[in-house]
Design an enzyme around this catalytic site. Structure first.
Site, PDB file in Angstrom:
ATOM      1  N   ARG A 169       0.823  -1.226   0.000  1.00  0.00           N
ATOM      2  CA  ARG A 169       0.000   0.000   0.000  1.00  0.00           C
ATOM      3  C   ARG A 169       0.856   1.275   0.000  1.00  0.00           C
ATOM      4  O   ARG A 169       0.498   2.286   0.613  1.00  0.00           O
ATOM      5  CB  ARG A 169      -0.959   0.031   1.199  1.00  0.00           C
ATOM      6  N   SER A 221     -10.537  -0.954   3.836  1.00  0.00           N
ATOM      7  CA  SER A 221      -9.765  -1.227   5.060  1.00  0.00           C
ATOM      8  C   SER A 221      -9.268   0.082   5.659  1.00  0.00           C
ATOM      9  O   SER A 221      -8.641   0.890   4.968  1.00  0.00           O
ATOM     10  CB  SER A 221      -8.562  -2.114   4.739  1.00  0.00           C
ATOM     11  N   GLU A 291      -4.662   3.216   6.641  1.00  0.00           N
ATOM     12  CA  GLU A 291      -4.416   2.967   5.207  1.00  0.00           C
ATOM     13  C   GLU A 291      -4.982   4.117   4.364  1.00  0.00           C
ATOM     14  O   GLU A 291      -4.620   4.288   3.210  1.00  0.00           O
ATOM     15  CB  GLU A 291      -5.094   1.638   4.812  1.00  0.00           C
TER      16      GLU A 291
HETATM   17  C1  FAD Z   1     -15.753  -1.100  -0.184  1.00  0.00           C
HETATM   18  C2  FAD Z   1     -14.305  -0.806  -0.460  1.00  0.00           C
HETATM   19  C3  FAD Z   1     -13.422  -1.860  -0.705  1.00  0.00           C
HETATM   20  C4  FAD Z   1     -12.068  -1.604  -0.940  1.00  0.00           C
HETATM   21  N1  FAD Z   1     -11.224  -2.649  -1.186  1.00  0.00           N
HETATM   22  C5  FAD Z   1      -9.925  -2.415  -1.449  1.00  0.00           C
HETATM   23  C6  FAD Z   1      -9.027  -3.487  -1.733  1.00  0.00           C
HETATM   24  O1  FAD Z   1      -9.388  -4.650  -1.766  1.00  0.00           O
HETATM   25  N2  FAD Z   1      -7.716  -3.183  -1.969  1.00  0.00           N
HETATM   26  C7  FAD Z   1      -7.255  -1.908  -1.937  1.00  0.00           C
HETATM   27  O2  FAD Z   1      -6.060  -1.694  -2.175  1.00  0.00           O
HETATM   28  N3  FAD Z   1      -8.081  -0.867  -1.698  1.00  0.00           N
HETATM   29  C8  FAD Z   1      -9.393  -1.091  -1.442  1.00  0.00           C
HETATM   30  N4  FAD Z   1     -10.238  -0.033  -1.169  1.00  0.00           N
HETATM   31  C9  FAD Z   1      -9.692   1.330  -1.091  1.00  0.00           C
HETATM   32  C10 FAD Z   1      -9.726   2.136  -2.396  1.00  0.00           C
HETATM   33  O3  FAD Z   1     -10.708   1.672  -3.298  1.00  0.00           O
HETATM   34  C11 FAD Z   1      -8.362   2.149  -3.067  1.00  0.00           C
HETATM   35  O4  FAD Z   1      -7.396   2.687  -2.204  1.00  0.00           O
HETATM   36  C12 FAD Z   1      -8.367   2.972  -4.364  1.00  0.00           C
HETATM   37  O5  FAD Z   1      -7.131   2.809  -5.022  1.00  0.00           O
HETATM   38  C13 FAD Z   1      -8.621   4.453  -4.105  1.00  0.00           C
HETATM   39  O6  FAD Z   1      -8.991   5.062  -5.322  1.00  0.00           O
HETATM   40  P1  FAD Z   1      -9.816   6.431  -5.332  1.00  0.00           P
HETATM   41  O7  FAD Z   1      -9.836   6.938  -6.718  1.00  0.00           O
HETATM   42  O8  FAD Z   1     -11.131   6.243  -4.693  1.00  0.00           O
HETATM   43  O9  FAD Z   1      -8.881   7.335  -4.407  1.00  0.00           O
HETATM   44  P2  FAD Z   1      -9.263   8.677  -3.645  1.00  0.00           P
HETATM   45  O10 FAD Z   1      -9.874   8.332  -2.331  1.00  0.00           O
HETATM   46  O11 FAD Z   1     -10.031   9.586  -4.517  1.00  0.00           O
HETATM   47  O12 FAD Z   1      -7.804   9.273  -3.400  1.00  0.00           O
HETATM   48  C14 FAD Z   1      -6.891   8.605  -2.550  1.00  0.00           C
HETATM   49  C15 FAD Z   1      -5.569   9.391  -2.540  1.00  0.00           C
HETATM   50  O13 FAD Z   1      -4.979   9.331  -3.830  1.00  0.00           O
HETATM   51  C16 FAD Z   1      -4.772  10.640  -4.350  1.00  0.00           C
HETATM   52  N5  FAD Z   1      -5.032  10.570  -5.787  1.00  0.00           N
HETATM   53  C17 FAD Z   1      -6.227  10.456  -6.399  1.00  0.00           C
HETATM   54  N6  FAD Z   1      -6.063  10.379  -7.729  1.00  0.00           N
HETATM   55  C18 FAD Z   1      -4.731  10.452  -7.959  1.00  0.00           C
HETATM   56  C19 FAD Z   1      -3.929  10.470  -9.144  1.00  0.00           C
HETATM   57  N7  FAD Z   1      -4.465  10.378 -10.369  1.00  0.00           N
HETATM   58  N8  FAD Z   1      -2.585  10.599  -9.009  1.00  0.00           N
HETATM   59  C20 FAD Z   1      -2.008  10.704  -7.776  1.00  0.00           C
HETATM   60  N9  FAD Z   1      -2.723  10.719  -6.619  1.00  0.00           N
HETATM   61  C21 FAD Z   1      -4.070  10.588  -6.720  1.00  0.00           C
HETATM   62  C22 FAD Z   1      -5.750  11.531  -3.589  1.00  0.00           C
HETATM   63  O14 FAD Z   1      -5.293  12.884  -3.551  1.00  0.00           O
HETATM   64  C23 FAD Z   1      -5.730  10.879  -2.218  1.00  0.00           C
HETATM   65  O15 FAD Z   1      -4.605  11.309  -1.492  1.00  0.00           O
HETATM   66  C24 FAD Z   1     -11.602  -0.272  -0.934  1.00  0.00           C
HETATM   67  C25 FAD Z   1     -12.499   0.794  -0.701  1.00  0.00           C
HETATM   68  C26 FAD Z   1     -13.833   0.525  -0.472  1.00  0.00           C
HETATM   69  C27 FAD Z   1     -14.781   1.691  -0.241  1.00  0.00           C
END
Ligand code: FAD
Length: 303
Positions: A169, A221, A291
């Site tokens: 992560r 998580s 996380e």
């Molecule tokens: C129900 C559920 C299940 C999940 N299961 C998993 C799992 O199995 N494994 C896992 O790893 N994660 C999981 N996650 C967490 C999440 O989906 C991941 O971390 C995902 O990669 C986040 O993407 P996002 O676009 O929603 O990020 P956001 O929440 O929009 O952003 C997260 C961070 O990344 C930054 N960011 C956003 N876009 C970019 C970009 N283009 N370049 C650089 N930085 C950027 C943001 O500024 C912020 O700091 C889960 C979440 C939920 C709600």
């Protein structure tokens, strides 16, 4: 900080409530909010922000971000949700704003294996590269070939996966490359039978739905797993399932999920996380590390 120019940007919104852009449904307003058209547009906006001292924050699908109750100062940008492009038999290209589950389904439809795990990551590609998202034994680092990112001054750079310092992560985008925005990623896939890829994708999704509170608002998580153990097991063993602060609650289905059970504030979530960390440290001597990304300010500053 000179913000005057922001008001002239076509499509910019002032005071945009960020609870609409977080899967948690929590968060104060962004001073300014803009959905950029493409990478060139983003580069131009980043360059202006850099020159005028306006802080810029990128938000993806908001599935890993706790936006604090005071909201985010400066400009928040959202990237277009472009679909996957097939570059060759074994390489696909995803835009930074592309949704990972959509990419998994697009690959299944084309008979491309390798991204099945992405069905369980409900976020964008860019954020998933930043956080080395993973599920069911595969992480982004296992499939990423390289990616393009814009530096805060708007200049574009390409990084090979081997240069990104990937760990559990974690990547350089959380450290020395913080503030860079991932705009494109190239991922390794392999030819397979569409039905076989779809079957594995569906199996992963079914398993997720059975073990995680998918119908609740959460950020996935809340804490990373400590070496050799699971954060969820420790939180459960500490008797914290169902523990609540305001509208924030430790899920009864999976103890490492803190859900918004209704009307939770970011302050509620942080207080509950603090309780979890203190209790697990006292009971088991383990420090749980969050996380999630925490964005913005706890209290809105007076203009
Ligand atoms: C129900 C559920 C299940 C999940 N299961 C998993 C799992 O199995 N494994 C896992 O790893 N994660 C999981 N996650 C967490 C999440 O989906 C991941 O971390 C995902 O990669 C986040 O993407 P996002 O676009 O929603 O990020 P956001 O929440 O929009 O952003 C997260 C961070 O990344 C930054 N960011 C956003 N876009 C970019 C970009 N283009 N370049 C650089 N930085 C950027 C943001 O500024 C912020 O700091 C889960 C979440 C939920 C709600």
């Amino acid at each position: 900080m000179d913000e005057e120019w922001l008001a002239t940007l076509p499509g910019v919104r002032r005071g945009e409530p960020l609870d609409r852009h977080s899967q948690y449904g929590i968060g104060g307003p962004a001073d300014w909010y803009l959905k950029v058209r493409d990478t060139a547009h983003l580069a131009e906006v980043m360059r202006h922000c850099h020159e005028t001292g306006v802080p810029l924050t990128v938000i993806g699908a908001g599935s890993n971000s706790l936006v604090l109750d005071g909201g985010i100062r400066g400009l928040v940008v959202e990237l277009p949700r472009d679909r996957l492009r097939e570059l060759s038999d074994d390489i696909v290209e995803l835009a930074g704003g592309a949704m990972m589950p959509r990419a998994a389904l697009d690959c299944a439809a084309r008979g491309l294996g390798g991204l099945e795990f992405a069905i369980g990551v409900p976020g964008t590609c860019g954020a998933s590269v930043r956080g080395n998202a993973g599920a069911f034994g595969t992480e982004v680092k296992d499939v990423l070939i390289n990616c393009d990112a814009l530096a805060p001054d708007g200049s574009q750079h390409t990084y090979a996966a081997s240069d990104l310092g990937f760990a559990y992560r974690d990547s350089r985008f959380k450290h020395d490359l913080a503030g860079h925005v991932v705009v494109t990623a190239r991922l390794r896939v392999h030819a397979d039978l569409p039905l076989a890829v779809r079957a594995l994708t569906d199996a992963i999704q079914t398993e997720r739905r059975a073990t995680q509170p998918y119908n609740e608002r959460s950020l996935g998580s809340m804490f990373t797993n400590p070496p050799g153990d699971h954060a969820g097991r420790l939180i459960d063993a500490a008797g914290l399932k169902g523990a609540r602060v305001g509208g924030a609650e430790v899920s009864l289905k999976h103890a490492n999920f803190v859900i918004n059970a209704g009307g939770a504030t970011a302050a509620d979530v942080l207080e509950l996380c603090d309780l979890i960390q203190r209790t697990v440290a006292e009971r088991f001597g383990v420090h749980l590390v969050p996380e999630i990304a925490v964005l913005g300010e706890p209290v809105r500053r007076k203009d």
